[in-house]
Structure formats: structure tokens, C-alpha cells
Write a protein that holds these residues in place. Structure first.
Motif, mmCIF file in Angstrom:
data_model
loop_
_atom_site.group_PDB
_atom_site.id
_atom_site.type_symbol
_atom_site.label_atom_id
_atom_site.label_comp_id
_atom_site.label_asym_id
_atom_site.label_seq_id
_atom_site.Cartn_x
_atom_site.Cartn_y
_atom_site.Cartn_z
ATOM 1 N N ASP A 83 0.781 -1.335 0.016
ATOM 2 C CA ASP A 83 0.071 -0.167 0.207
ATOM 3 C C ASP A 83 0.705 1.288 -0.218
ATOM 4 O O ASP A 83 0.555 2.287 -0.512
ATOM 5 C CB ASP A 83 -1.010 0.141 1.305
ATOM 6 N N ASP A 84 1.978 1.042 0.768
ATOM 7 C CA ASP A 84 2.824 2.396 0.863
ATOM 8 C C ASP A 84 4.381 1.912 0.791
ATOM 9 O O ASP A 84 5.106 1.568 1.853
ATOM 10 C CB ASP A 84 2.671 3.124 2.315
ATOM 11 N N ILE A 85 4.896 2.283 -0.642
ATOM 12 C CA ILE A 85 5.964 1.550 -0.872
ATOM 13 C C ILE A 85 7.247 2.274 -0.105
ATOM 14 O O ILE A 85 7.935 1.829 0.592
ATOM 15 C CB ILE A 85 6.289 1.677 -2.301
ATOM 16 N N TYR A 86 7.201 3.599 0.164
ATOM 17 C CA TYR A 86 8.076 4.242 1.038
ATOM 18 C C TYR A 86 8.153 3.924 2.274
ATOM 19 O O TYR A 86 9.192 3.816 2.945
ATOM 20 C CB TYR A 86 7.587 5.816 0.895
ATOM 21 N N ALA A 87 6.901 3.603 3.024
ATOM 22 C CA ALA A 87 7.072 3.046 4.219
ATOM 23 C C ALA A 87 7.714 1.789 4.446
ATOM 24 O O ALA A 87 8.494 1.389 5.266
ATOM 25 C CB ALA A 87 5.686 3.076 5.026
ATOM 26 N N GLU A 88 7.335 0.834 3.223
ATOM 27 C CA GLU A 88 7.802 -0.461 3.342
ATOM 28 C C GLU A 88 9.444 -0.410 3.282
ATOM 29 O O GLU A 88 10.192 -1.049 3.822
ATOM 30 C CB GLU A 88 7.187 -1.330 2.162
ATOM 31 N N MET A 89 9.785 0.682 2.212
ATOM 32 C CA MET A 89 11.323 0.810 1.992
ATOM 33 C C MET A 89 11.919 1.096 3.482
ATOM 34 O O MET A 89 12.812 0.590 3.891
ATOM 35 C CB MET A 89 11.553 1.865 0.907
ATOM 36 N N LYS A 90 11.469 2.136 3.992
ATOM 37 C CA LYS A 90 11.863 2.356 5.422
ATOM 38 C C LYS A 90 11.842 1.099 6.266
ATOM 39 O O LYS A 90 13.003 0.952 7.138
ATOM 40 C CB LYS A 90 11.105 3.539 6.011
ATOM 41 N N ARG A 91 10.821 0.613 6.498
ATOM 42 C CA ARG A 91 10.865 -0.631 7.284
ATOM 43 C C ARG A 91 11.817 -1.625 7.107
ATOM 44 O O ARG A 91 12.674 -2.114 7.808
ATOM 45 C CB ARG A 91 9.392 -1.178 7.391
ATOM 46 N N LEU A 92 11.963 -2.132 5.643
ATOM 47 C CA LEU A 92 13.124 -2.969 5.456
ATOM 48 C C LEU A 92 14.384 -2.754 5.505
ATOM 49 O O LEU A 92 15.229 -3.292 5.926
ATOM 50 C CB LEU A 92 12.861 -3.474 3.903
ATOM 51 N N GLU A 93 14.788 -1.107 5.132
ATOM 52 C CA GLU A 93 15.967 -0.960 5.537
ATOM 53 C C GLU A 93 16.398 -0.829 7.059
ATOM 54 O O GLU A 93 17.528 -1.337 7.392
ATOM 55 C CB GLU A 93 16.366 0.483 5.041
ATOM 56 N N GLU A 94 15.497 -0.447 7.581
ATOM 57 C CA GLU A 94 15.662 -0.777 9.240
ATOM 58 C C GLU A 94 15.931 -2.043 9.915
ATOM 59 O O GLU A 94 16.449 -2.392 10.724
ATOM 60 C CB GLU A 94 14.517 -0.018 10.032
ATOM 61 N N GLU A 95 15.121 -3.006 8.851
ATOM 62 C CA GLU A 95 15.413 -4.564 9.143
ATOM 63 C C GLU A 95 16.699 -4.981 8.759
ATOM 64 O O GLU A 95 16.836 -6.244 8.840
ATOM 65 C CB GLU A 95 14.141 -5.185 8.625
ATOM 66 N N GLY A 96 17.436 -4.084 7.975
ATOM 67 C CA GLY A 96 18.756 -4.601 7.385
ATOM 68 C C GLY A 96 18.727 -5.128 6.182
ATOM 69 O O GLY A 96 19.558 -5.900 5.764
ATOM 70 N N PHE A 97 17.464 -5.161 5.340
ATOM 71 C CA PHE A 97 17.319 -5.595 3.984
ATOM 72 C C PHE A 97 18.199 -4.519 3.060
ATOM 73 O O PHE A 97 18.288 -3.417 3.551
ATOM 74 C CB PHE A 97 15.896 -5.621 3.468
ATOM 75 N N THR A 98 18.823 -5.106 2.012
ATOM 76 C CA THR A 98 19.519 -4.170 0.793
ATOM 77 C C THR A 98 18.386 -3.730 -0.054
ATOM 78 O O THR A 98 18.310 -4.760 -0.834
ATOM 79 C CB THR A 98 20.653 -4.851 0.295
ATOM 80 N N LEU A 99 18.060 -2.506 -0.230
ATOM 81 C CA LEU A 99 17.126 -2.133 -1.350
ATOM 82 C C LEU A 99 18.114 -1.690 -2.514
ATOM 83 O O LEU A 99 19.251 -1.003 -2.391
ATOM 84 C CB LEU A 99 16.474 -0.874 -0.818
ATOM 85 N N LEU A 100 17.678 -2.006 -3.802
ATOM 86 C CA LEU A 100 18.667 -1.924 -4.812
ATOM 87 C C LEU A 100 18.392 -0.507 -5.632
ATOM 88 O O LEU A 100 18.884 -0.184 -6.640
ATOM 89 C CB LEU A 100 18.357 -3.163 -5.905
ATOM 90 N N SER A 101 17.448 0.544 -5.101
ATOM 91 C CA SER A 101 17.757 1.829 -5.334
ATOM 92 C C SER A 101 17.190 2.753 -4.244
ATOM 93 O O SER A 101 16.294 2.047 -3.229
ATOM 94 C CB SER A 101 16.641 1.965 -6.671
ATOM 95 N N GLU A 102 17.693 3.729 -4.039
ATOM 96 C CA GLU A 102 17.228 4.801 -3.191
ATOM 97 C C GLU A 102 15.598 5.302 -3.251
ATOM 98 O O GLU A 102 15.103 5.496 -2.067
ATOM 99 C CB GLU A 102 18.211 5.873 -2.930
ATOM 100 N N GLU A 103 15.174 5.366 -4.137
ATOM 101 C CA GLU A 103 13.626 5.768 -4.653
ATOM 102 C C GLU A 103 12.993 4.776 -5.455
ATOM 103 O O GLU A 103 14.002 4.029 -6.158
ATOM 104 C CB GLU A 103 13.825 7.127 -5.421
ATOM 105 N N PRO A 104 11.675 4.483 -5.292
ATOM 106 C CA PRO A 104 11.063 3.830 -6.188
ATOM 107 C C PRO A 104 11.269 4.245 -7.497
ATOM 108 O O PRO A 104 11.374 5.267 -7.762
ATOM 109 C CB PRO A 104 9.548 3.725 -5.790
ATOM 110 N N ARG A 105 10.988 3.377 -8.568
ATOM 111 C CA ARG A 105 11.172 3.735 -9.824
ATOM 112 C C ARG A 105 9.833 3.302 -10.612
ATOM 113 O O ARG A 105 9.024 2.570 -10.183
ATOM 114 C CB ARG A 105 12.329 3.193 -10.534
ATOM 115 N N PRO A 106 9.685 3.866 -11.795
ATOM 116 C CA PRO A 106 8.319 3.406 -12.617
ATOM 117 C C PRO A 106 8.647 1.984 -13.174
ATOM 118 O O PRO A 106 9.624 1.753 -13.690
ATOM 119 C CB PRO A 106 8.475 4.499 -13.696
ATOM 120 N N GLY A 107 7.615 1.410 -12.821
ATOM 121 C CA GLY A 107 7.881 -0.243 -13.317
ATOM 122 C C GLY A 107 6.715 -0.112 -14.426
ATOM 123 O O GLY A 107 6.260 0.632 -15.219
#
Ligand SMILES: CC[C@H](C(=O)O)C(=O)SCCNC(=O)CCNC(=O)[C@H](O)C(C)(C)COP(=O)(O)OP(=O)(O)OC[C@H]1O[C@@H](n2cnc3c(N)ncnc32)[C@H](O)[C@@H]1OP(=O)(O)O
Ligand SMILES: [Co+2]
Length: 134
Positions: A83-107
Motif C-alpha cells: 500500500d505504501d512503498i515508501y513506508a515499506e522501504m523504510k521498514r525493510l532498511e531498518e530491518e537490514g534488507f538491501t534495497l537496490l535503489s534509493e527511490e522507487p522507480r516507474p515499473g
């Protein structure tokens, strides 16, 4: 609860793969879309509430070309709709997951997308996607 949006399958010959999956699923490809930034062409099939996303490279330096050259055709990623990709990105980063871009991109398929490195997910490339509401 996250919804399994699609399974991404990397293929060497998109036209051939579209014919294969049309026969397999007894259902036509309902959308083809090129995502220039990712250097991929996608072809979508419905599979119940989820989708199959066939992925063909549009350039020799596409991640799909690298994947198919190295590992052959096959399962490429699993995508969950959030529902909220920004919130999920923040949550996963805090959990130690490696995101492959700093911002979401158009898919494809009117989505914003971000990927989580396979090394953090038992060897599976994970995509998070959020509908743009278009
Ligand atoms: C956005 C349009 C569409 C949508 O749904 O909207 C899409 O889904 S586009 C899909 C294509 N785009 C992406 O995949 C973007 C994210 N991917 C990447 O950034 C790279 O592919 C990355 C970082 C996952 C791998 O790139 P790298 O240059 O590091 O490749 P290597 O071959 O050196 O791989 C390193 C390491 O990772 C393993 N690997 C690579 N790809 C996958 C994969 N799809 N699933 C699982 N594992 C993967 C590879 O085997 C290597 O493992 P190692 O043990 O080090 O040998
Ligand atoms: Co995808």
C-alpha cells in the motif's frame, strides 16, 4: 498482508515465450509494455489474482540479458504489491534488507517498484510494487 502481484520470468525470446505461456495458461497475454529504464520488455498473463510477467531484454546490457546469459531462462523475481512503498522501504532498511535503489522507480503495469537484493531473501530477488492509481 501483502498480495502476490506477479512472478517475473526471464526469457531469451519473448515472442516464443508468449506463445508457450498462451498455450500453457490457455489465456492470451493481456499487456505488453517496455520499461526503457530497466531495458526490459514485459508481457503479462493473468493467473488468478496474480500475474505472470515474462521479461525479455531490450539491450545487451539489460539485467535480463545478464541473467539469461549467466543462468539461462527461468524464475527471476517475486513481486508483492504494497500500500505504501515508501513506508515499506523504510521498514525493510531498518530491518537490514538491501534495497537496490534509493527511490522507487516507474515499473510496468502502472506501478512504482523497488527491488530487494536476493542475498537477503534466501536467494530470491524480491520486488515491491505500488499501484500509481492510473
Ligand atoms: C520494472 C519493470 C518490471 C516490473 O515488474 O515492473 C520488472 O520486474 S523489471 C525486472 C528487471 N530489473 C531488475 O531485476 C532490477 C533489479 N535487479 C538488479 O539490480 C540486479 O539484477 C541484481 C543486483 C539483482 C543482480 O545484478 P548483478 O550485476 O549483481 O548480477 P550478478 O549476476 O553479478 O549477481 C550477483 C549475485 O546475485 C545473484 N542473482 C542475480 N540475479 C538474481 C535473481 N534474479 N534472483 C536470484 N539471484 C540473482 C547471482 O546469482 C549472483 O549470486 P552469486 O552467489 O554471487 O553468484
Ligand atoms: Co516485475
Amino acid at each position: 498482508m501483502k498480495h502476490l502481484d506477479h512472478i517475473g520470468i526471464a526469457v531469451a525470446d519473448l515472442e516464443k515465450a508468449i506463445n508457450t505461456y498462451k498455450k500453457l495458461l490457455e489465456s492470451p497475454c493481456y499487456k505488453r509494455e517496455t520499461v526503457e529504464q530497466q531495458k526490459v520488455e514485459t508481457a503479462f498473463f493473468r493467473a488468478g489474482e496474480s500475474k505472470i510477467e515474462l521479461l525479455g531484454a531490450t539491450a545487451p546490457d539489460s539485467v535480463i540479458d545478464k541473467f539469461v546469459s549467466k543462468q539461462g531462462e527461468g524464475m527471476h523475481h517475486v513481486a508483492f504489491e504494497v500500500d505504501d512503498i515508501y513506508a515499506e522501504m523504510k521498514r525493510l532498511e531498518e530491518e537490514g534488507f538491501t534495497l537496490l535503489s534509493e527511490e522507487p522507480r516507474p515499473g510496468a503495469d502502472d506501478k512504482l517498484v523497488v527491488f530487494v537484493h536476493p542475498k537477503d531473501n534466501c536467494g530470491v530477488l524480491i520486488e515491491l510494487c505500488q499501484s500509481t492509481g492510473k
